[in-house]
Design a protein around this motif. Structure first.
Motif, PDB file in Angstrom:
ATOM      1  N   LEU A   1       0.836  -1.185   0.000  1.00 45.58           N
ATOM      2  CA  LEU A   1       0.000   0.000   0.000  1.00 45.58           C
ATOM      3  C   LEU A   1       0.878   1.244   0.000  1.00 45.58           C
ATOM      4  O   LEU A   1       1.790   1.378   0.815  1.00 45.58           O
ATOM      5  N   ASP A   2       0.613   2.150  -0.924  1.00 44.99           N
ATOM      6  CA  ASP A   2       1.317   3.424  -0.967  1.00 44.99           C
ATOM      7  C   ASP A   2       0.558   4.394  -0.064  1.00 44.99           C
ATOM      8  O   ASP A   2      -0.390   5.064  -0.495  1.00 44.99           O
ATOM      9  N   GLU A   3       0.964   4.487   1.208  1.00 41.14           N
ATOM     10  CA  GLU A   3       0.226   5.300   2.176  1.00 41.14           C
ATOM     11  C   GLU A   3       0.299   6.784   1.845  1.00 41.14           C
ATOM     12  O   GLU A   3      -0.610   7.550   2.203  1.00 41.14           O
ATOM     13  N   SER A   4       1.353   7.224   1.167  1.00 41.23           N
ATOM     14  CA  SER A   4       1.444   8.639   0.788  1.00 41.23           C
ATOM     15  C   SER A   4       0.332   9.005  -0.197  1.00 41.23           C
ATOM     16  O   SER A   4      -0.116  10.161  -0.248  1.00 41.23           O
ATOM     17  N   LEU A   5      -0.124   8.025  -0.974  1.00 43.03           N
ATOM     18  CA  LEU A   5      -1.189   8.278  -1.949  1.00 43.03           C
ATOM     19  C   LEU A   5      -2.521   8.546  -1.263  1.00 43.03           C
ATOM     20  O   LEU A   5      -3.375   9.265  -1.794  1.00 43.03           O
ATOM     21  N   LEU A   6      -2.709   7.983  -0.066  1.00 41.72           N
ATOM     22  CA  LEU A   6      -3.977   8.154   0.642  1.00 41.72           C
ATOM     23  C   LEU A   6      -4.269   9.619   0.943  1.00 41.72           C
ATOM     24  O   LEU A   6      -5.441  10.024   0.972  1.00 41.72           O
ATOM     25  N   ASP A   7      -3.235  10.416   1.193  1.00 41.73           N
ATOM     26  CA  ASP A   7      -3.432  11.825   1.520  1.00 41.73           C
ATOM     27  C   ASP A   7      -3.100  12.745   0.353  1.00 41.73           C
ATOM     28  O   ASP A   7      -2.738  13.910   0.538  1.00 41.73           O
TER      29      ASP A   7
ATOM     30  N   THR B   1      -7.880   5.073   7.560  1.00 41.32           N
ATOM     31  CA  THR B   1      -7.168   4.486   8.692  1.00 41.32           C
ATOM     32  C   THR B   1      -7.248   2.966   8.652  1.00 41.32           C
ATOM     33  O   THR B   1      -6.239   2.269   8.843  1.00 41.32           O
ATOM     34  N   LEU B   2      -8.444   2.436   8.387  1.00 46.41           N
ATOM     35  CA  LEU B   2      -8.605   0.989   8.320  1.00 46.41           C
ATOM     36  C   LEU B   2      -7.801   0.407   7.168  1.00 46.41           C
ATOM     37  O   LEU B   2      -7.157  -0.644   7.310  1.00 46.41           O
ATOM     38  N   ALA B   3      -7.814   1.065   6.015  1.00 46.26           N
ATOM     39  CA  ALA B   3      -7.035   0.580   4.871  1.00 46.26           C
ATOM     40  C   ALA B   3      -5.552   0.517   5.212  1.00 46.26           C
ATOM     41  O   ALA B   3      -4.861  -0.463   4.895  1.00 46.26           O
ATOM     42  N   ALA B   4      -5.040   1.561   5.871  1.00 42.26           N
ATOM     43  CA  ALA B   4      -3.622   1.578   6.242  1.00 42.26           C
ATOM     44  C   ALA B   4      -3.303   0.478   7.249  1.00 42.26           C
ATOM     45  O   ALA B   4      -2.242  -0.151   7.188  1.00 42.26           O
ATOM     46  N   GLU B   5      -4.222   0.237   8.177  1.00 46.45           N
ATOM     47  CA  GLU B   5      -4.001  -0.796   9.191  1.00 46.45           C
ATOM     48  C   GLU B   5      -4.008  -2.197   8.574  1.00 46.45           C
ATOM     49  O   GLU B   5      -3.334  -3.104   9.071  1.00 46.45           O
ATOM     50  N   LEU B   6      -4.766  -2.378   7.499  1.00 46.43           N
ATOM     51  CA  LEU B   6      -4.881  -3.703   6.886  1.00 46.43           C
ATOM     52  C   LEU B   6      -3.811  -3.972   5.831  1.00 46.43           C
ATOM     53  O   LEU B   6      -3.751  -5.078   5.292  1.00 46.43           O
ATOM     54  N   ALA B   7      -2.988  -2.981   5.537  1.00 40.28           N
ATOM     55  CA  ALA B   7      -1.932  -3.187   4.549  1.00 40.28           C
ATOM     56  C   ALA B   7      -1.000  -4.310   5.016  1.00 40.28           C
ATOM     57  O   ALA B   7      -0.581  -4.356   6.167  1.00 40.28           O
ATOM     58  N   ASP B   8      -0.702  -5.244   4.116  1.00 39.95           N
ATOM     59  CA  ASP B   8       0.220  -6.357   4.392  1.00 39.95           C
ATOM     60  C   ASP B   8      -0.246  -7.202   5.576  1.00 39.95           C
ATOM     61  O   ASP B   8       0.574  -7.697   6.361  1.00 39.95           O
ATOM     62  N   SER B   9      -1.548  -7.353   5.730  1.00 41.55           N
ATOM     63  CA  SER B   9      -2.072  -8.188   6.814  1.00 41.55           C
ATOM     64  C   SER B   9      -3.137  -9.129   6.281  1.00 41.55           C
ATOM     65  O   SER B   9      -3.654  -8.947   5.167  1.00 41.55           O
ATOM     66  N   LEU B  10      -3.453 -10.140   7.070  1.00 41.91           N
ATOM     67  CA  LEU B  10      -4.567 -11.031   6.786  1.00 41.91           C
ATOM     68  C   LEU B  10      -5.714 -10.615   7.700  1.00 41.91           C
ATOM     69  O   LEU B  10      -5.693 -10.899   8.897  1.00 41.91           O
ATOM     70  N   PRO B  11      -6.731  -9.927   7.181  1.00 39.82           N
ATOM     71  CA  PRO B  11      -7.824  -9.477   8.039  1.00 39.82           C
ATOM     72  C   PRO B  11      -8.684 -10.654   8.523  1.00 39.82           C
ATOM     73  O   PRO B  11      -9.139 -11.472   7.723  1.00 39.82           O
TER      74      PRO B  11
END
Length: 377
Positions: free
Chosen positions: A2-8, A231-241
């Motif tokens: 996830l490119d977190e810089s893109l979120l903002d 926030t939820l998208a960033a928290e779920l990056a590289d994880s198994l929800p």
């Protein structure tokens, strides 16, 4: 990744959103209002059914269709049996799918057909089967589509045009998160008239208002730190929800979220309802997916080596359950295995308002994961 810089970066997000998924999520409220108007124009609000149907059967293809059937089953509850007719076929293409009425279906049963395509020959054959059995058939499909024409021309049939956005062509199939509300809203109106759910016009307007307010909170212009979906998208990056749900309708939202993560963002997720989720997913948390299962991760090269996939619990609740809640046990289990927990709980309101808010936040989160993932942008 996830490119977190893109979120903002709202303009960059818009440029990366080639499927206009963010636009579809933002227009969910408008879709509800348009669908409610079309349902009223079709005569649904004036219906006076002679009692409740013995059973409701739903034929609805695709991820939105599965969610519609799941949501309606939870909303109707014990008021009437609700079952989805699962399609068969050699492929998932509209022309290859086939549906078959259950052997017990008859004149006292109701068949609901919901499709954003409307050209499926299998659904037309299903409607014909229903007519021969004497079933009442109600469809929501694009205006002028073969399904709408077939249902509207029958003695016990009623066709409601599928709501499209103003920028879509009259017979264009809608896409994105708004499709769910285009399919669901007319059916809520119908079941309200049948006395199976509480969804009069004023409640549908409240749903639309809640969707609009949630879209404002979750929109691309809102920074991640105050945006629950980002926030939820960033928290779920590289994880198994591991999506654990609690409440009357939260289970269907969790299953839809898992399906949306797979379909839109290409990410695996598992959904289960509390308290059974504690047993169903407990072994996952005790194994290699636990947050603290890899002590060597601290020394991993963040540039050259991919991060191991670890579980993250997403706790979805449609309302506070008080002393009967399994949420404390869920938190204890997750944190006891060094597994992080994300929580979503909507503001107060009617059952359908709570449902709408949870769907909207999770839809936006799935879209952000799709758009801001570097391999898909």
């Amino acid at each position: 990744m996830l490119d977190e810089s893109l979120l903002d970066a709202p303009e960059a997000l818009a440029g990366a959103d080639r499927r206009e998924l963010l636009r579809g999520a933002a227009e969910a409220g408008a879709r509800v209002r348009r669908a409610a108007r079309l349902a009223a124009d079709a005569g649904l609000t004036e219906l006076k059914p002679d009692g409740r149907p013995r059973a409701i059967m739903i034929a609805a293809p695709g991820t939105p269709g599965i969610a519609v059937a799941d949501l309606l089953a939870e909303l109707v509850g014990t008021g009437c049996p609700v079952s989805r007719i699962h399609p068969t076929g050699v492929a998932a293409a509209p022309g290859a799918l086939r549906w078959t009425l259950p052997g017990w279906a008859g004149p006292v049963d109701l068949l609901l057909i919901a499709t954003p395509d409307g050209s499926e020959p299998g659904l037309a054959l299903l409607a014909e089967q229903a007519y021969h059995r004497g079933c009442t058939v109600v469809s929501t499909a694009p205006a002028g589509s073969p399904i709408s024409e077939a249902v509207s021309g029958a003695a016990h049939g009623l066709a409601v045009p599928l709501a499209t956005a103003p920028y879509e062509e009259p017979y264009e199939e809608p896409t994105g998160p708004g499709t769910l509300w285009a399919m669901l809203t007319p059916l809520l109106t119908l079941l309200d008239r049948a006395g199976l759910v509480q969804a009069p016009p004023e409640v549908l307007e409240k749903i639309a208002d809640r969707l609009d307010r949630t879209a404002e909170r979750c929109g691309p212009a809102i920074a991640t730190y105050s945006n629950p979906a980002k926030t939820l998208a960033a928290e779920l990056a590289d994880s198994l929800p591991l999506i654990w749900t609690e409440g009357e309708t939260a289970g269907s939202v969790g299953r839809r979220f898992a399906a949306s993560l797979a379909e839109l963002a290409g990410r695996p997720a598992l959904a289960a309802e509390l308290p059974e989720a504690l047993a169903a997913h407990g072994v996952l948390l005790a194994g290699t997916f636990a947050g603290g299962s890899d002590p060597d991760d601290f020394f991993r090269d963040r540039v050259e080596e991919a991060q191991a996939l670890h579980a993250r619990v997403v706790l979805l609740r449609d309302r506070a359950m008080g002393a009967l809640s399994a949420a404390p046990a869920a938190r204890e289990l997750a944190l006891g295995h060094d597994t992080a927990v994300s929580e979503l709980e909507p503001e107060e309101g009617t059952a359908l308002e709570l449902l709408a808010e949870l769907i909207a936040v999770t839809d936006f989160a799935a879209v952000y994961l799709s758009v801001a993932s570097s391999e898909r942008s």
